[in-house]
Scaffold this active site. Sequence first.
Site, PDB file in Angstrom:
ATOM      1  N   CYS A  58      58.816  65.697  23.266  1.00  0.00           N
ATOM      2  CA  CYS A  58      57.567  65.272  22.635  1.00  0.00           C
ATOM      3  C   CYS A  58      57.152  63.873  23.116  1.00  0.00           C
ATOM      4  O   CYS A  58      56.818  63.725  24.276  1.00  0.00           O
ATOM      5  CB  CYS A  58      57.706  65.368  21.117  1.00  0.00           C
ATOM      6  SG  CYS A  58      56.113  65.579  20.343  1.00  0.00           S
ATOM      7  N   HIS A 102      59.831  69.879  19.351  1.00  0.00           N
ATOM      8  CA  HIS A 102      61.017  69.227  18.748  1.00  0.00           C
ATOM      9  C   HIS A 102      62.164  70.221  18.609  1.00  0.00           C
ATOM     10  O   HIS A 102      62.284  70.870  17.574  1.00  0.00           O
ATOM     11  CB  HIS A 102      60.660  68.689  17.357  1.00  0.00           C
ATOM     12  CG  HIS A 102      59.903  67.399  17.379  1.00  0.00           C
ATOM     13  ND1 HIS A 102      60.506  66.177  17.211  1.00  0.00           N
ATOM     14  CD2 HIS A 102      58.594  67.145  17.556  1.00  0.00           C
ATOM     15  CE1 HIS A 102      59.604  65.224  17.285  1.00  0.00           C
ATOM     16  NE2 HIS A 102      58.429  65.780  17.487  1.00  0.00           N
ATOM     17  N   GLU A 159      65.216  69.670  18.063  1.00  0.00           N
ATOM     18  CA  GLU A 159      66.313  69.151  17.227  1.00  0.00           C
ATOM     19  C   GLU A 159      66.101  69.495  15.751  1.00  0.00           C
ATOM     20  O   GLU A 159      66.925  69.183  14.922  1.00  0.00           O
ATOM     21  CB  GLU A 159      66.451  67.635  17.414  1.00  0.00           C
ATOM     22  CG  GLU A 159      65.387  66.764  16.756  1.00  0.00           C
ATOM     23  CD  GLU A 159      64.029  66.796  17.452  1.00  0.00           C
ATOM     24  OE1 GLU A 159      63.838  67.581  18.405  1.00  0.00           O
ATOM     25  OE2 GLU A 159      63.142  66.047  17.008  1.00  0.00           O
TER      26      GLU A 159
HETATM   27  N1  GLN Z   1      51.577  62.188  19.433  1.00  0.00           N
HETATM   28  C1  GLN Z   1      52.732  61.391  19.635  1.00  0.00           C
HETATM   29  C2  GLN Z   1      52.545  60.407  20.771  1.00  0.00           C
HETATM   30  O1  GLN Z   1      51.544  60.320  21.378  1.00  0.00           O
HETATM   31  C3  GLN Z   1      53.950  62.247  19.914  1.00  0.00           C
HETATM   32  C4  GLN Z   1      54.327  63.022  18.681  1.00  0.00           C
HETATM   33  C5  GLN Z   1      55.766  63.433  18.599  1.00  0.00           C
HETATM   34  O2  GLN Z   1      56.637  62.937  19.299  1.00  0.00           O
HETATM   35  N2  GLN Z   1      56.023  64.352  17.697  1.00  0.00           N
HETATM   36  O3  GLN Z   1      53.455  59.699  21.052  1.00  0.00           O
END
Ligand code: GLN
Length: 198
Positions: A78, A173, A175
Amino acid sequence: MKLGVLALQGAVSEHLDVLNDLGVEGLAVRYAEELEDLDGLILPGGESTTLEKLMRRFGLDVALRQALERGMACWGTCAGMILLSQEIANAINGQTGLGHLPVKVVRNCFGRQVDSCETPLEIKGLQGEAFPAVFIRAPGVSDILDPQIEVLAHHQDMIVAVRYGRVLATSFHPELTGDHRLHKFFIEQVVGCKLVER
Ligand code: GLN
């Protein structure tokens, strides 16, 4: 084997818990020196803009670029995927990322926090049923900038998992679901260490 989780902000303890479940001791990494003898590092989800600011403050951005150039295995989940990417389509002012992974990434491309969802995902290289992927303000890859990028999964019209040699990046995610297959994949296929069956 020594694996680390970048521990500046975000879903740190969740990744450390999965590593622990797999019998691997994970190190919460806060300082540049801690990168020196790591076999692999997980960059967790969180907020990429905050993570980048903290990385700079602690001198971790430079050290991390060097470690990646040395060939340290790394997995960005992410926000971690955003940090690794070479181009960030909708970066905020001054946000550059580490520039290591030759893809263009779009932040928040599946909507806002309220649009968070869990969806079954077919991921190349994982055996068995579809992977329960949790998307939370997740990024997506819109462009591949190097033919050596291997696309592992799609969601809607975006690429959401890629591998580039010793670097893995996923939009979601892994995890948070109790399914440890991607952590095993990272350790066995990307880092290259055999897990002991428990
Ligand atoms: N939208 C977040 C960002 O730009 C990332 C979101 C996340 O890691 N769940 O960093």
